[in-house]
Design a protein around this motif. Structure first.
Motif, short mmCIF file in Angstrom:
data_model
loop_
_atom_site.label_atom_id
_atom_site.label_comp_id
_atom_site.label_asym_id
_atom_site.label_seq_id
_atom_site.Cartn_x
_atom_site.Cartn_y
_atom_site.Cartn_z
N LEU A 117 0.83 -1.19 0.00
CA LEU A 117 0.00 0.00 0.00
C LEU A 117 0.88 1.26 0.00
N PRO A 118 0.35 2.38 -0.48
CA PRO A 118 1.12 3.64 -0.41
C PRO A 118 1.42 4.01 1.04
N ARG A 119 2.50 4.73 1.23
CA ARG A 119 2.89 5.18 2.56
C ARG A 119 1.76 5.99 3.19
N GLY A 120 1.55 5.74 4.48
CA GLY A 120 0.51 6.45 5.20
C GLY A 120 -0.80 5.69 5.28
N GLU A 121 -0.99 4.69 4.40
CA GLU A 121 -2.22 3.90 4.46
C GLU A 121 -2.06 2.76 5.46
N THR A 122 -3.19 2.29 5.96
CA THR A 122 -3.20 1.25 7.00
C THR A 122 -3.41 -0.13 6.38
N GLY A 123 -2.62 -1.08 6.84
CA GLY A 123 -2.75 -2.46 6.35
C GLY A 123 -1.95 -3.40 7.22
N GLU A 124 -1.79 -4.64 6.75
CA GLU A 124 -1.05 -5.63 7.53
C GLU A 124 0.46 -5.43 7.35
N ILE A 125 1.20 -5.63 8.42
CA ILE A 125 2.66 -5.51 8.38
C ILE A 125 3.24 -6.83 7.89
N LEU A 126 4.03 -6.74 6.81
CA LEU A 126 4.70 -7.92 6.24
C LEU A 126 6.20 -7.70 6.32
N VAL A 127 6.94 -8.78 6.60
CA VAL A 127 8.40 -8.68 6.67
C VAL A 127 9.02 -9.84 5.89
N ARG A 128 10.12 -9.54 5.22
CA ARG A 128 10.87 -10.56 4.49
C ARG A 128 12.35 -10.33 4.75
N GLY A 129 13.07 -11.41 5.01
CA GLY A 129 14.50 -11.25 5.26
C GLY A 129 15.11 -12.48 5.90
N ILE A 130 16.39 -12.36 6.21
CA ILE A 130 17.17 -13.50 6.70
C ILE A 130 16.66 -14.01 8.05
N GLY A 131 16.00 -13.14 8.83
CA GLY A 131 15.59 -13.53 10.17
C GLY A 131 14.24 -14.21 10.26
N VAL A 132 13.52 -14.29 9.15
CA VAL A 132 12.19 -14.93 9.18
C VAL A 132 12.35 -16.42 9.45
N MET A 133 11.49 -16.95 10.29
CA MET A 133 11.57 -18.35 10.71
C MET A 133 11.62 -19.31 9.52
N GLN A 134 12.12 -20.51 9.81
CA GLN A 134 12.10 -21.58 8.81
C GLN A 134 10.67 -22.05 8.57
N GLY A 135 9.87 -22.04 9.62
CA GLY A 135 8.47 -22.48 9.52
C GLY A 135 7.97 -22.93 10.87
N TYR A 136 6.76 -23.49 10.89
CA TYR A 136 6.19 -24.03 12.11
C TYR A 136 6.40 -25.54 12.18
N LEU A 137 6.67 -26.03 13.36
CA LEU A 137 6.92 -27.45 13.59
C LEU A 137 5.74 -28.30 13.10
N ASP A 138 6.03 -29.23 12.18
CA ASP A 138 5.04 -30.22 11.72
C ASP A 138 3.72 -29.59 11.29
N ASP A 139 3.78 -28.39 10.72
CA ASP A 139 2.54 -27.71 10.33
C ASP A 139 2.75 -26.94 9.03
N PRO A 140 2.84 -27.67 7.91
CA PRO A 140 3.08 -27.00 6.63
C PRO A 140 1.95 -26.05 6.23
#
Length: 511
Positions: free
Chosen positions: A356-379
């Motif tokens: 979304l354009p800056r200043g608008e409200t929405g969900e926060i998304l992050v991408r990068g080296i620190g994002v988890m591998q995933g959830y245990l036994d829950d694809p």
């Protein structure tokens, strides 16, 4: 910072080599240098190797902040195992579920803490994978003696096999599905984020760091004692936060660094007015994602002397997402939780995941080296949390200014925060539904002056069920962590539903 070590045990080894005679940990009269701490970690690793612990194993730790927690964790990771930190507020049923799901081989716990008998809580649990329980406050000496000592050659052989891709920990976070989810984190996801955090906070060699945040959280573990290993700072663990004890430690141990939620600083300011204490050693700290009144930041700086206080935002699934930087103006520190740290991309997205354009409200998304591998036994849950482009959907709602500074304005779904702990109504509903007199239940968060928010449960009794509020709340206190226990309870003949049959919690808000 210099080049980062590949894993947490390598960080402990490097600290012992770089600062062998420097103080690493202070716990009452117990003082350990980095060399002594690493020797104890090696001794514990030898004891685990005697038990056959190796890559792929899971070792659980259910205890308050203390030296042995750190040593047990580093030792387990040295053997290639991942640790499973358990919240000290969990009840036996909750802890048993996690121990079974992780197939934990060994549990490190304590005989008691805050009048809780941890071994007794597990007495009725079926734990087919758990081979041994070691009490840190009773069995530790015998456990260390059961190996061949710090010179065990198998330690270095095992250490040589460890890579950044090895699992570091499986840390559980409650889920909106009602089932706590195990977040899989690798060493290579953690250490770069901690390195950036150290740069932003200025945590330095020899600085004394009062760690009141629990080790079973990312805050207390990863940007707590792991950060100390990387920076050469001194760990001063607190089993639980007590303002008078914190004031004593700040003065006596010359604490320089102290993070925590805004409440901790408000309590320290009030304590200083009640009983003045020497806080001249304080330099810096961090506070959480909650919006902080600018006047509080000014008071923390002027009255506690913490010139380098900043705000930051992270979560179990990504340790460090955004952070303010040293020198940021008070308005930014108080009103935002900073901008994306190096190595992360952060955007505000619409329901389709488009930025979304800056200043608008929405969900926060992050991408990068620190994002988890995933959830245990829950694809399925992993795919729901991390999309095909690698974006982690945080479930938090916010806005971003033109400079990239983030403001969290709301939380998606039903989660609320009670006393600093995330509470997921679906999990509380599932636990309450286990009571034989409960037919249906819906839980919402309601404002509370002291806790921020607390749970309010709306219960429909089963036909013939006669349970009353006091009895059900007492049962809840015996079967779930206290921060999850609703503070208010209302009995209804039925729950409001929409045309599709789904409970409409918005209709419960006025009850």
């Amino acid at each position: 910072m210099s080049a980062l070590p590949p894993t947490i045990p390598h960080a402990a080894e490097a600290a012992a080599r770089r600062w062998p005679d420097r103080l690493a940990l202070v716990e009452g009269e117990d003082r350990r240098t980095f060399a002594e701490l690493w020797q104890e970690c090696r001794t514990a690793a030898s004891a685990l190797l005697e038990r056959g612990v190796t890559t792929g194993d899971r070792i659980a730790i259910w205890a308050p902040n203390r030296r042995e927690w750190v040593v047990a964790a580093v030792a387990a990771q040295t053997c290639g195992a991942a640790i499973v930190p358990l919240n000290t507020r969990l009840k036996g049923r909750e802890a048993g579920d996690i121990l079974r799901r992780t197939r934990a081989r060994i549990l490190f716990t304590v005989s008691g803490f805050l009048d809780i008998d941890y071994p007794a809580l597990l007495a009725g649990e079926d734990l087919p994978y758990l081979g041994e329980t070691v009490l840190l406050d009773r069995d530790w000496g015998a456990f260390l003696a059961s190996g061949t000592g710090p010179d065990d050659t198998r330690i270095d052989a095992q250490l040589a096999t460890l890579t950044p891709d090895h699992l570091s920990d499986v840390m559980f976070t409650s889920g909106t599905t009602g089932v706590p989810k195990g977040v899989l984190m690798t060493h290579g996801r953690i250490l770069p984020q901690v390195g950036v955090w150290i740069g932003n906070t200025g945590l330095g060699e020899g600085e004394r760091y009062l760690i009141a945040n629990p080790f079973f959280h990312s805050f207390g573990m990863k940007v707590g004692w792991v950060a100390c290993l990387l920076a050469g700072a001194v760990m001063v663990p607190m089993p639980q936060f007590d303002v008078a004890e914190a004031a004593r430690l700040i003065a006596q141990e010359r604490i320089a660094f102290l993070p925590g939620p805004p409440t901790i600083f408000q309590m320290l300011l009030a304590e200083r007015e009640r009983a003045p204490f020497d806080c001249s050693s304080l330099r810096g700290g961090t506070t959480g994602a909650a919006t902080v009144p600018p006047v509080l930041i000014e008071r923390i700086r002027n009255e506690l002397g913490m010139s380098d206080i900043i705000t930051a935002y992270g979560m179990t699934e990504c340790v460090n997402i955004t952070s303010c930087r040293p020198g940021d103006p008070v308005e930014l520190i108080a009103g935002t939780c900073g901008a994306a740290i190096p190595g992360n991309e952060v955007i505000i997205a619409d329901e389709a995941g488009s930025e979304l354009p800056r200043g608008e409200t929405g969900e926060i998304l992050v991408r990068g080296i620190g994002v988890m591998q995933g959830y245990l036994d829950d694809p399925e849950a992993t795919a729901e949390a991390i999309d095909a482009e690698g974006w982690l959907h945080t479930g938090d709602v916010g806005t971003m200014d033109q400079a990239g500074y983030l403001r969290i304005t709301d939380r998606m779904k039903d989660m609320f925060i009670s006393g600093g702990f995330n509470v997921y109504p679906a999990e509380v509903e599932k636990l309450l539904s286990a009571h034989p007199a409960v037919g249906m239940v819906a839980v919402i968060g309601v404002p509370d002056e002291r806790m921020g928010e607390v749970g309010k449960a709306f219960v429909v009794r089963r036909p013939g069920g006669t349970v009353e509020a006091a009895e059900l709340l007492a049962w809840a206190r015996a079967n779930m962590a206290n921060y999850k226990v609703p503070r208010h309870l209302v009995f209804l003949s039925e729950l409001p539903r929409n045309a599709a049959g789904k409970v409409t919690k918005i209709d419960l808000k006025g009850n």
